[in-house]
Scaffold this motif. Structure first.
Motif: not given
Length: 318
Positions: A45-54, A79-88
């Motif tokens: 699961p990928l969000s816009g935060g640090f934890d999943s990005r790591s 979470n809509i913004t989460d999805a936008a960051v994850a997409n990038q």
């Protein structure tokens, strides 16, 4: 108490030791992720935060492209913004992203109703806490069945996420109990006997900590009070997948909490970890910054972050 500290554990590192600690975290995590992906069907699961990005940053490219599912759950407007960051992020890594939109509760036929899910979670975790929205909304049904879902639990310790008072000398059992009650939304309990019992239990746990771990009491107690149920009883109570974290080990928790608390709270430890793992991903804004911009064309924060990244590449010597 799976990760309970021992008397000989070291919870303090001097700044010259930080580089070696970060290298150990990166190497161990990369090996864990690669092996789990080689032997299992893995979802991230990928969000816009640090934890999943790591997790994305620490996975080898071959492993990353072999992961069966990278997804973002959209259960709230944030979470809509989460999805936008994850997409990038996925675009930079040339990997696919699934967006599971359940802003409205998804009614599942049969017994998997929100009330049933809530009752099962309460039975599994002893009646404490509220199930995640992605369980109540039915979002968990979008995760591929029998997947090993890699989450970032425990790594928030590296950011000192729950440590409001950086001066550990002021921490007492009562202070920690009060912080826990606030975190778990128990301050509104009208039952004084229950409040007193909760404080007594937290104090008893605090008293059992080895002397060497007292300075990291809040970090360590949160491992079991929040992160433990999150991965085990809450998520696995109804899902057909197995939820875990590559950071679930005594050694990882020890390393995360060994950096100076103010250093962690300022975000330095986490930023340096990501820089060593995959500097390119630091060029993508995190959720907090992304929420402040209206469009990619007018994204001065992302542009500033990219400029900062280019500058630090030539001076980074950790």
């Amino acid at each position: 108490k799976r990760f309970w500290p021992r008397e000989d554990d070291n919870f303090h590192l001097d700044p010259p030791q930080y580089a070696a600690a970060l290298d150990e975290i990166n190497l161990a995590t990369r090996q864990i992720i690669n092996r789990m992906a080689a032997e299992n069907s893995v979802a991230v699961p990928l969000s816009g935060g640090f934890d999943s990005r790591s997790i994305v940053a620490l996975a080898d490219d071959v492993t990353l492209h072999g992961i069966s599912q990278i997804h973002t759950h959209v259960t709230t407007k944030i979470n809509i913004t989460d999805a936008a960051v994850a997409n990038q992020i996925c675009g930079m890594k040339s990997i696919g992203l699934e967006v599971h939109n359940t802003l409205r509760t998804r009614r599942i036929p049969g017994i998997d109703s929100p009330k049933y899910i809530e009752s099962r979670c309460k039975i599994a975790n002893g009646g404490m806490g509220q199930p995640h929205n992605f369980l109540l909304n039915g979002t968990y049904t979008r995760v591929k069945r029998d997947s090993v879902v890699l989450r970032g639990q425990q790594i928030p310790i590296l950011r000192g996420l729950f440590v409001n008072n950086a001066d550990s000398a002021h921490w007492t059992a009562d202070t920690i109990a009060a912080h826990f009650m606030n975190l778990l939304q128990l301050n509104d309990l009208e039952d004084e006997a229950l409040r007193a019992d909760f404080k007594m239990r937290v104090s008893a746990i605090y008293d059992e900590l080895p002397t060497n771990a007292r300075q990291r009491a809040l970090d360590l107690l949160l491992v079991e009070a929040v992160n433990g149920p999150d991965l085990t009883s809450w998520m696995c109570a109804v899902s057909q997948s197995f939820y875990t974290s590559p950071y679930n080990s005594r050694r990882m928790i020890q390393l995360f909490s060994s950096f100076d608390t103010k250093f962690r709270r300022a975000g330095h430890a986490m930023n340096l970890l990501l820089l060593r793992a995959d500097p390119s991903l630091m060029g993508v804004a995190f959720l907090g910054a992304a929420k402040k911009v209206s469009s990619a064309e007018n994204d001065q924060l992302i542009a500033a972050r990219r400029k900062w990244l280019e500058g630090i590449r030539s001076t980074y010597r950790w």
